[in-house]
Motif scaffolding. Structure first.
Motif, PDB file in Angstrom:
ATOM      1  N   VAL A  46       1.031  -1.044   0.008  1.00  0.00           N
ATOM      2  CA  VAL A  46       0.093   0.026   0.122  1.00  0.00           C
ATOM      3  C   VAL A  46       0.850   1.310  -0.056  1.00  0.00           C
ATOM      4  CG1 VAL A  46      -1.935  -1.090   1.230  1.00  0.00           C
ATOM      5  CG2 VAL A  46      -0.309  -0.066   2.590  1.00  0.00           C
ATOM      6  N   TYR A  47       0.392   2.444   0.112  1.00  0.00           N
ATOM      7  CA  TYR A  47       1.014   3.855  -0.206  1.00  0.00           C
ATOM      8  C   TYR A  47       1.574   4.131   1.176  1.00  0.00           C
ATOM      9  CZ  TYR A  47      -1.656   2.992  -4.310  1.00  0.00           C
ATOM     10  OH  TYR A  47      -2.236   2.454  -5.177  1.00  0.00           O
ATOM     11  N   ASN A  48       2.710   4.935   1.050  1.00  0.00           N
ATOM     12  CA  ASN A  48       3.194   5.739   2.123  1.00  0.00           C
ATOM     13  C   ASN A  48       2.387   7.059   2.165  1.00  0.00           C
ATOM     14  OD1 ASN A  48       5.187   3.775   3.158  1.00  0.00           O
ATOM     15  ND2 ASN A  48       6.545   4.644   1.566  1.00  0.00           N
ATOM     16  N   THR A  49       2.277   7.354   0.935  1.00  0.00           N
ATOM     17  CA  THR A  49       1.486   8.753   0.795  1.00  0.00           C
ATOM     18  C   THR A  49       0.458   8.607  -0.367  1.00  0.00           C
ATOM     19  OG1 THR A  49       3.068   9.780  -0.893  1.00  0.00           O
ATOM     20  CG2 THR A  49       3.327  10.188   1.672  1.00  0.00           C
ATOM     21  N   ALA A  50      -0.547   9.625  -0.120  1.00  0.00           N
ATOM     22  CA  ALA A  50      -1.830   9.343  -1.286  1.00  0.00           C
ATOM     23  C   ALA A  50      -2.448  10.747  -1.326  1.00  0.00           C
ATOM     24  CB  ALA A  50      -2.847   8.506  -0.827  1.00  0.00           C
ATOM     25  N   ALA A  51      -2.675  11.172  -2.502  1.00  0.00           N
ATOM     26  CA  ALA A  51      -3.167  12.738  -2.457  1.00  0.00           C
ATOM     27  C   ALA A  51      -4.548  12.599  -3.346  1.00  0.00           C
ATOM     28  CB  ALA A  51      -2.260  13.464  -3.409  1.00  0.00           C
ATOM     29  N   VAL A  52      -5.334  13.618  -2.838  1.00  0.00           N
ATOM     30  CA  VAL A  52      -6.499  14.031  -3.665  1.00  0.00           C
ATOM     31  C   VAL A  52      -6.647  15.396  -4.071  1.00  0.00           C
ATOM     32  CG1 VAL A  52      -9.110  14.111  -3.499  1.00  0.00           C
ATOM     33  CG2 VAL A  52      -7.928  12.188  -2.210  1.00  0.00           C
ATOM     34  N   ILE A  53      -6.731  15.605  -5.439  1.00  0.00           N
ATOM     35  CA  ILE A  53      -6.538  16.881  -6.251  1.00  0.00           C
ATOM     36  C   ILE A  53      -8.006  17.187  -6.832  1.00  0.00           C
ATOM     37  CG2 ILE A  53      -4.278  16.515  -6.447  1.00  0.00           C
ATOM     38  CD1 ILE A  53      -4.703  16.046  -9.437  1.00  0.00           C
ATOM     39  N   GLY A  54      -8.109  18.478  -7.157  1.00  0.00           N
ATOM     40  CA  GLY A  54      -9.318  18.992  -7.905  1.00  0.00           C
ATOM     41  C   GLY A  54      -9.417  20.466  -7.517  1.00  0.00           C
ATOM     42  N   LYS A  55     -10.375  21.144  -8.412  1.00  0.00           N
ATOM     43  CA  LYS A  55     -10.364  22.622  -8.070  1.00  0.00           C
ATOM     44  C   LYS A  55     -11.369  22.708  -6.937  1.00  0.00           C
ATOM     45  CE  LYS A  55     -14.245  23.081 -11.710  1.00  0.00           C
ATOM     46  NZ  LYS A  55     -14.510  23.620 -12.906  1.00  0.00           N
ATOM     47  N   ASN A  56     -11.395  24.099  -6.658  1.00  0.00           N
ATOM     48  CA  ASN A  56     -12.526  24.376  -5.432  1.00  0.00           C
ATOM     49  C   ASN A  56     -13.959  23.802  -5.784  1.00  0.00           C
ATOM     50  OD1 ASN A  56     -10.624  25.814  -4.199  1.00  0.00           O
ATOM     51  ND2 ASN A  56     -11.428  27.616  -4.940  1.00  0.00           N
ATOM     52  N   ALA A  57     -14.332  23.267  -4.742  1.00  0.00           N
ATOM     53  CA  ALA A  57     -16.021  22.453  -4.960  1.00  0.00           C
ATOM     54  C   ALA A  57     -15.809  21.493  -5.582  1.00  0.00           C
ATOM     55  CB  ALA A  57     -16.946  23.640  -5.215  1.00  0.00           C
ATOM     56  N   SER A  58     -14.887  20.720  -5.693  1.00  0.00           N
ATOM     57  CA  SER A  58     -14.769  19.553  -6.607  1.00  0.00           C
ATOM     58  C   SER A  58     -14.928  18.315  -5.988  1.00  0.00           C
ATOM     59  CB  SER A  58     -13.590  19.378  -7.332  1.00  0.00           C
ATOM     60  OG  SER A  58     -12.456  19.148  -6.471  1.00  0.00           O
ATOM     61  N   GLY A  59     -14.889  18.369  -4.324  1.00  0.00           N
ATOM     62  CA  GLY A  59     -15.474  17.009  -3.575  1.00  0.00           C
ATOM     63  C   GLY A  59     -14.243  16.604  -2.737  1.00  0.00           C
ATOM     64  N   LYS A  60     -13.285  17.186  -2.669  1.00  0.00           N
ATOM     65  CA  LYS A  60     -11.954  16.723  -1.944  1.00  0.00           C
ATOM     66  C   LYS A  60     -12.237  16.675  -0.703  1.00  0.00           C
ATOM     67  CE  LYS A  60      -9.380  19.978  -3.179  1.00  0.00           C
ATOM     68  NZ  LYS A  60     -10.293  20.979  -4.025  1.00  0.00           N
ATOM     69  N   THR A  61     -12.968  17.463  -0.014  1.00  0.00           N
ATOM     70  CA  THR A  61     -13.267  17.332   1.530  1.00  0.00           C
ATOM     71  C   THR A  61     -14.190  16.380   1.893  1.00  0.00           C
ATOM     72  OG1 THR A  61     -12.911  19.631   1.848  1.00  0.00           O
ATOM     73  CG2 THR A  61     -14.291  18.521   3.345  1.00  0.00           C
ATOM     74  N   THR A  62     -15.172  16.074   0.826  1.00  0.00           N
ATOM     75  CA  THR A  62     -16.056  14.772   1.028  1.00  0.00           C
ATOM     76  C   THR A  62     -15.486  13.649   0.910  1.00  0.00           C
ATOM     77  OG1 THR A  62     -17.895  16.174  -0.016  1.00  0.00           O
ATOM     78  CG2 THR A  62     -18.035  13.788  -0.093  1.00  0.00           C
ATOM     79  N   VAL A  63     -14.290  13.398   0.045  1.00  0.00           N
ATOM     80  CA  VAL A  63     -13.588  12.077   0.203  1.00  0.00           C
ATOM     81  C   VAL A  63     -12.863  12.317   1.378  1.00  0.00           C
ATOM     82  CG1 VAL A  63     -11.637  10.920  -1.003  1.00  0.00           C
ATOM     83  CG2 VAL A  63     -13.274  12.182  -2.674  1.00  0.00           C
ATOM     84  N   MET A  64     -12.213  13.026   1.906  1.00  0.00           N
ATOM     85  CA  MET A  64     -11.557  13.333   3.163  1.00  0.00           C
ATOM     86  C   MET A  64     -12.385  12.647   4.229  1.00  0.00           C
ATOM     87  SD  MET A  64      -8.300  14.212   2.448  1.00  0.00           S
ATOM     88  CE  MET A  64      -8.533  13.103   1.129  1.00  0.00           C
ATOM     89  N   GLU A  65     -13.786  13.238   4.270  1.00  0.00           N
ATOM     90  CA  GLU A  65     -14.771  12.895   5.303  1.00  0.00           C
ATOM     91  C   GLU A  65     -15.248  11.543   5.113  1.00  0.00           C
ATOM     92  OE1 GLU A  65     -16.975  17.201   6.348  1.00  0.00           O
ATOM     93  OE2 GLU A  65     -17.614  15.867   4.432  1.00  0.00           O
TER      94      GLU A  65
END
Length: 372
Positions: A46-65
């Motif tokens: 599995v990963y040591n680091t993983a990232a979620v990207i996208g512009k504002n209001a694209s849903g990044k916070t929802t994925v974190m939640e």
């Protein structure tokens, strides 16, 4: 315990059957195995680091939640005081624990009697022994055995309890807002709970503000602050104005980074650049990639607008791209985009390869309005 895979439906505004898969999918080079990946058991990376990207209001916070939701179930066997509705959520999770792969299914709803708690229904949990020969079929139904007659629990408690048995921090989640005046109390509680040396706090303080020699807690709301030119007693409400907002946010989070690396729990950070200077962010990412520091297989999962950070990633399968229309769509960079690995990921982002750039016509409309 390591979370391997999540499939969610009905979670906030996410597209149904949203999948986040933490098992490495692309080719694993020797360099990747040294810096990008962690082998939690034979051939299971599995990963040591993983990232979620996208512009504002694209849903990044929802994925974190969503990830925080899953880790809360795995760590606390319950969900409480989340800022979203539990009703209609269906979760499917796979996790690794003590040489076995577990598959857990549940439906969530809001409790009719318990304030801001979720109830669990239609729960099922399956297991199968892990062998490297069945790595490619982990997420297929073959070989799983339903765990039955395992006991009864209150409706607000997950049956994952019968597997993991003990509440434990599996991950910590930081949203982009910070904790305000509570930051300092939470920081000292974390130092005590995770048995971190006072020297760590002094070094972290000096990292953020070279004028500070030390900070000690007198009681829940008052502190002694030692500066280069003397000491002063200061309340938490005064302290939050005395320190920069970046220092206040960064102190608690950096202490948690230290605890995460020491104990091996995962760390989820929404909009990591809101907490740290670019150089500090790069340093933290590199700490999680360094096996001499990250000896207990912690994973750093973060969302960001600052896509230059992706140049620290040698892989693409540990990056997810968010887009929002009527629903939030989450796509894995490796699986959904045909990008050569040697190309700059940040340039691809700014060239709108992922269809995440700010709309130029909208910017021009604002400019036209301003010059009227």
């Amino acid at each position: 315990m390591k979370l391997l895979y999540v499939r969610a439906s009905g979670f906030k505004n996410l597209n149904d059957d949203c999948i986040i898969d933490f098992i490495a999918k692309s080719k694993k080079t020797t360099e990747d195995k040294e810096y990008e990946l962690q082998e939690i058991t034979e051939d299971l990376f599995v990963y040591n680091t993983a990232a979620v990207i996208g512009k504002n209001a694209s849903g990044k916070t929802t994925v974190m939640e969503l990830l925080d939701c899953c880790y809360s179930i795995l760590g606390n066997f319950s969900l409480e005081d989340k800022n979203y509705s539990y009703d209609g959520i269906h979760l499917e999770m796979y996790f690794y624990y003590e040489r076995k792969i577990y598959k857990y299914l549940t439906d969530l709803n809001a409790s009719a009697t318990l304030s801001n708690k979720a109830t669990f229904s239609n729960q099922k949990i399956y297991s199968k022994p892990y062998y490297k020969s069945n790595l490619k079929t982990i997420f297929e139904d073959t070989g799983y055995t339903l765990l039955s007659n395992i006991g009864l629990l209150p409706e607000d408690t997950s049956i994952v309890f019968f597997v993991l048995k003990k509440q434990q921090t599996r991950a910590m989640y930081f949203n982009c807002d910070g904790a305000g005046v509570d930051t300092y109390r939470l920081m000292f509680n974390a130092l005590k709970h995770y048995q971190l040396s006072p020297a760590i706090l002094s070094k972290v303080l000096h990292l953020f503000d070279g004028n500070i020699k030390s900070l000690s807690m007198l009681d829940e709301h008052n502190y002694e602050l030692a500066l280069i030119d003397g000491k002063k007693t200061i309340s938490d409400k005064e302290l939050i104005h005395f320190l920069s907002s970046g220092t206040t946010k960064g102190l608690l989070l950096y202490i948690t980074v230290v605890a995460s690396l020491k104990y091996g729990f995962d760390l989820i950070i929404d909009e990591i650049e809101n907490h740290f200077h670019k150089t500090l962010v790069e340093n933290i990412i590199n700490l999680y990639k360094d096996k001499s520091v990250n000896r207990n297989n912690a994973t750093l999962i973060f969302s960001t607008h600052y896509c230059e950070l992706l140049e620290l990633f040698n892989r693409q399968d540990n990056v997810w791209v968010c887009k929002a229309d009527k629903k939030i769509l989450v796509q894995n960079m490796y699986e959904k985009f045909n990008i050569r690995n040697e190309l700059s990921k940040s340039k691809q982002f700014y060239n709108d390869t992922f269809k995440t750039a700010v709309n130029y016509d909208d910017l021009m409309d604002i400019k036209k309005e301003l010059v009227k």
